[in-house]
Design a protein around this motif. Structure first.
Motif, PDB file in Angstrom:
ATOM      1  N   ALA A   1      16.290  -4.685   0.608  1.00 27.29           N
ATOM      2  CA  ALA A   1      15.839  -5.423  -0.573  1.00 27.29           C
ATOM      3  C   ALA A   1      14.322  -5.562  -0.550  1.00 27.29           C
ATOM      4  N   VAL A   2      13.708  -5.508  -1.721  1.00 32.75           N
ATOM      5  CA  VAL A   2      12.282  -5.763  -1.848  1.00 32.75           C
ATOM      6  C   VAL A   2      12.069  -6.767  -2.973  1.00 32.75           C
ATOM      7  N   ALA A   3      11.008  -7.551  -2.862  1.00 34.11           N
ATOM      8  CA  ALA A   3      10.742  -8.565  -3.881  1.00 34.11           C
ATOM      9  C   ALA A   3       9.248  -8.814  -3.975  1.00 34.11           C
ATOM     10  N   SER A   4       8.802  -9.159  -5.161  1.00 29.04           N
ATOM     11  CA  SER A   4       7.413  -9.540  -5.345  1.00 29.04           C
ATOM     12  C   SER A   4       7.281 -11.039  -5.123  1.00 29.04           C
TER      13      SER A   4
ATOM     14  N   LEU B   1       8.057  -5.054   1.357  1.00 23.31           N
ATOM     15  CA  LEU B   1       7.129  -4.427   0.411  1.00 23.31           C
ATOM     16  C   LEU B   1       5.726  -4.383   0.989  1.00 23.31           C
ATOM     17  N   ASP B   2       5.293  -5.454   1.645  1.00 18.94           N
ATOM     18  CA  ASP B   2       3.968  -5.485   2.253  1.00 18.94           C
ATOM     19  C   ASP B   2       3.839  -4.446   3.363  1.00 18.94           C
ATOM     20  N   VAL B   3       4.882  -4.284   4.159  1.00 22.10           N
ATOM     21  CA  VAL B   3       4.848  -3.298   5.241  1.00 22.10           C
ATOM     22  C   VAL B   3       4.625  -1.903   4.679  1.00 22.10           C
ATOM     23  N   ARG B   4       5.345  -1.585   3.612  1.00 21.31           N
ATOM     24  CA  ARG B   4       5.237  -0.238   3.070  1.00 21.31           C
ATOM     25  C   ARG B   4       3.901  -0.033   2.370  1.00 21.31           C
ATOM     26  N   GLU B   5       3.386  -1.045   1.673  1.00 25.90           N
ATOM     27  CA  GLU B   5       2.114  -0.903   0.965  1.00 25.90           C
ATOM     28  C   GLU B   5       0.939  -0.863   1.935  1.00 25.90           C
ATOM     29  N   ALA B   6       1.027  -1.604   3.030  1.00 25.25           N
ATOM     30  CA  ALA B   6      -0.093  -1.657   3.975  1.00 25.25           C
ATOM     31  C   ALA B   6      -0.225  -0.374   4.780  1.00 25.25           C
ATOM     32  N   ALA B   7       0.909   0.256   5.106  1.00 20.44           N
ATOM     33  CA  ALA B   7       0.903   1.492   5.922  1.00 20.44           C
ATOM     34  C   ALA B   7       0.113   1.280   7.212  1.00 20.44           C
ATOM     35  N   MET B   8       0.354   0.159   7.893  1.00 17.30           N
ATOM     36  CA  MET B   8      -0.331  -0.168   9.139  1.00 17.30           C
ATOM     37  C   MET B   8       0.614   0.029  10.315  1.00 17.30           C
ATOM     38  N   PRO B   9       0.242   0.812  11.312  1.00 19.02           N
ATOM     39  CA  PRO B   9       1.125   1.051  12.465  1.00 19.02           C
ATOM     40  C   PRO B   9       1.577  -0.236  13.148  1.00 19.02           C
ATOM     41  N   GLU B  10       0.685  -1.239  13.202  1.00 17.74           N
ATOM     42  CA  GLU B  10       1.065  -2.475  13.883  1.00 17.74           C
ATOM     43  C   GLU B  10       2.171  -3.216  13.146  1.00 17.74           C
ATOM     44  N   LEU B  11       2.243  -3.062  11.817  1.00 12.29           N
ATOM     45  CA  LEU B  11       3.334  -3.673  11.081  1.00 12.29           C
ATOM     46  C   LEU B  11       4.644  -2.940  11.347  1.00 12.29           C
TER      47      LEU B  11
ATOM     48  N   LEU C   1      15.206  -0.635 -11.705  1.00 12.57           N
ATOM     49  CA  LEU C   1      14.418  -1.323 -10.690  1.00 12.57           C
ATOM     50  C   LEU C   1      13.456  -2.305 -11.329  1.00 12.57           C
ATOM     51  N   ASP C   2      13.233  -3.423 -10.657  1.00 14.26           N
ATOM     52  CA  ASP C   2      12.223  -4.357 -11.133  1.00 14.26           C
ATOM     53  C   ASP C   2      10.848  -3.894 -10.646  1.00 14.26           C
ATOM     54  N   GLU C   3       9.811  -4.650 -10.956  1.00 13.78           N
ATOM     55  CA  GLU C   3       8.442  -4.223 -10.647  1.00 13.78           C
ATOM     56  C   GLU C   3       8.236  -3.980  -9.160  1.00 13.78           C
ATOM     57  N   ALA C   4       8.700  -4.916  -8.334  1.00 14.34           N
ATOM     58  CA  ALA C   4       8.506  -4.763  -6.898  1.00 14.34           C
ATOM     59  C   ALA C   4       9.273  -3.558  -6.368  1.00 14.34           C
ATOM     60  N   GLU C   5      10.489  -3.370  -6.839  1.00 12.97           N
ATOM     61  CA  GLU C   5      11.294  -2.234  -6.382  1.00 12.97           C
ATOM     62  C   GLU C   5      10.699  -0.907  -6.820  1.00 12.97           C
ATOM     63  N   ARG C   6      10.129  -0.890  -8.018  1.00  8.66           N
ATOM     64  CA  ARG C   6       9.499   0.332  -8.517  1.00  8.66           C
ATOM     65  C   ARG C   6       8.286   0.704  -7.650  1.00  8.66           C
ATOM     66  N   ARG C   7       7.450  -0.289  -7.342  1.00  5.76           N
ATOM     67  CA  ARG C   7       6.296  -0.042  -6.484  1.00  5.76           C
ATOM     68  C   ARG C   7       6.740   0.450  -5.120  1.00  5.76           C
ATOM     69  N   TYR C   8       7.803  -0.129  -4.601  1.00  9.84           N
ATOM     70  CA  TYR C   8       8.338   0.253  -3.294  1.00  9.84           C
ATOM     71  C   TYR C   8       8.825   1.699  -3.318  1.00  9.84           C
ATOM     72  N   LEU C   9       9.522   2.077  -4.377  1.00 10.38           N
ATOM     73  CA  LEU C   9      10.014   3.449  -4.512  1.00 10.38           C
ATOM     74  C   LEU C   9       8.855   4.446  -4.485  1.00 10.38           C
ATOM     75  N   PHE C  10       7.830   4.174  -5.275  1.00 13.50           N
ATOM     76  CA  PHE C  10       6.692   5.088  -5.321  1.00 13.50           C
ATOM     77  C   PHE C  10       6.010   5.182  -3.953  1.00 13.50           C
ATOM     78  N   ARG C  11       5.892   4.047  -3.289  1.00  6.94           N
ATOM     79  CA  ARG C  11       5.204   4.042  -1.996  1.00  6.94           C
ATOM     80  C   ARG C  11       5.972   4.861  -0.970  1.00  6.94           C
ATOM     81  N   LEU C  12       7.297   4.721  -0.954  1.00  9.90           N
ATOM     82  CA  LEU C  12       8.107   5.472  -0.002  1.00  9.90           C
ATOM     83  C   LEU C  12       7.951   6.976  -0.191  1.00  9.90           C
ATOM     84  N   CYS C  13       7.675   7.380  -1.432  1.00 10.93           N
ATOM     85  CA  CYS C  13       7.540   8.812  -1.729  1.00 10.93           C
ATOM     86  C   CYS C  13       6.094   9.283  -1.668  1.00 10.93           C
ATOM     87  N   GLY C  14       5.185   8.409  -1.231  1.00  9.34           N
ATOM     88  CA  GLY C  14       3.792   8.805  -1.092  1.00  9.34           C
ATOM     89  C   GLY C  14       3.081   8.992  -2.410  1.00  9.34           C
TER      90      GLY C  14
END
Length: 285
Positions: free
Chosen positions: A224-227, A192-202, A86-99
């Motif tokens: 797909a996720v990208a930085s 990626l922004d949706v998952r990092e923000a964790a905002m219901p409106e998103l 995984l690239d940097e953005a994908e790695r961050r996304y993976l961690f975020r999905l797993c809390g």
């Protein structure tokens, strides 16, 4: 690491399964020195390959891909990210999905909007420049952006939203000869922004867009996720023809909830085209 009794996985867990399956399917077993025995069902990595590479049981990894609510460690996620390359953005996304630990969330401050200083900066830029918030709403724009993208602030009752413009506004889409490629990139960044923000409106916006746009739904399902990266964009406006612009996305100092989008002309023809659009816009007011 044990399986939970929860049989109703949350949306992030379901997204995690989709993401993992797509990433391992994109890799070749031969790249990992894994020799195939018997008939080959697919060219990508199998679940048992990923389990082997990450030092967990096949059953446990299968539960993970199925979206079951099992606990995962940061150490395992690092191994998994490495195994799936995984690239940097994908790695961050993976961690975020797993809390797990991810880049610090950026809650919206009270009275969110562009400061007077930021508005003055927009006015000094000779190019189409605008500011978006965490929802990708446009909160400020200079005259070039207003003329090119048809943005009118603060006249519009609801702020323009970049994703809605991309997928629900036919006039905006017509400006982009490379719309499919540009829109796909935007969705990967938005995801990626949706998952990092964790905002219901998103989350609600994603559901809305998936229901209203078949293209958005298809791009979203690609997982797909990208930085953010610099890029070049081409626009074709009916009044002035083709505009070739260099694109940069910047964080706003002291306002991590805001981002500055800048499209700078790359040749004299594009400079003149933007100037002409501003003249046309001014004459029409």
């Amino acid at each position: 690491m044990t399986e939970s009794s929860d049989t109703n996985p949350s949306r992030p867990r379901l997204e995690l399964g989709e993401f993992l399956k797509k990433k391992r399917a994109a890799l070749k077993r031969s790249d990992f020195g894994i020799e195939s025995a018997g008939p080959i069902r697919s060219k990508g990595l199998r679940r048992e390959d990923v389990a082997y590479l990450t030092h967990v049981s096949l059953s446990w990894y299968t539960w993970l891909e199925q979206g079951k609510d099992i606990s995962v460690s940061a150490r395992f996620l690092s191994r998994l990210a490495d195994a799936l390359r995984l690239d940097e953005a994908e790695r961050r996304y993976l961690f975020r999905l797993c809390g797990q630990q991810a880049p610090q969330g950026r809650p919206l401050p009270d009275g969110a909007g562009a400061s007077p200083q930021l508005v003055r900066l927009l006015g000094a830029i000779r190019g189409a420049a605008f500011v978006i918030d965490r929802r990708w709403d446009v909160v400020a724009a200079n005259r070039y952006a207003e003329a090119l993208f048809g943005i009118r602030l603060p006249v519009q009752a609801q702020p323009p939203n970049v994703m809605r413009l991309l997928f629900l506004d036919g006039a905006h889409r017509a400006l982009m000869p490379d719309w499919e490629s540009d829109a796909r990139k935007a969705v990967a960044k938005f995801r990626l922004d949706v998952r990092e923000a964790a905002m219901p409106e998103l989350e609600a916006m994603v559901a809305e867009l998936r229901g209203l746009s078949a293209e958005f739904d298809a791009f979203w399902r690609e997982a797909a996720v990208a930085s953010r990266t610099e890029d070049r964009r081409v626009f074709r406006h009916p009044a002035v023809g083709e505009l070739r612009l260099g694109y940069t996305l910047l964080d706003v100092a002291g306002r991590p909830d805001l981002r500055l989008n800048v499209y700078v002309p790359e040749d004299e023809s594009s400079v003149q085209g933007l100037d002409r659009l501003v003249e046309i816009g001014s004459a029409g007011r």
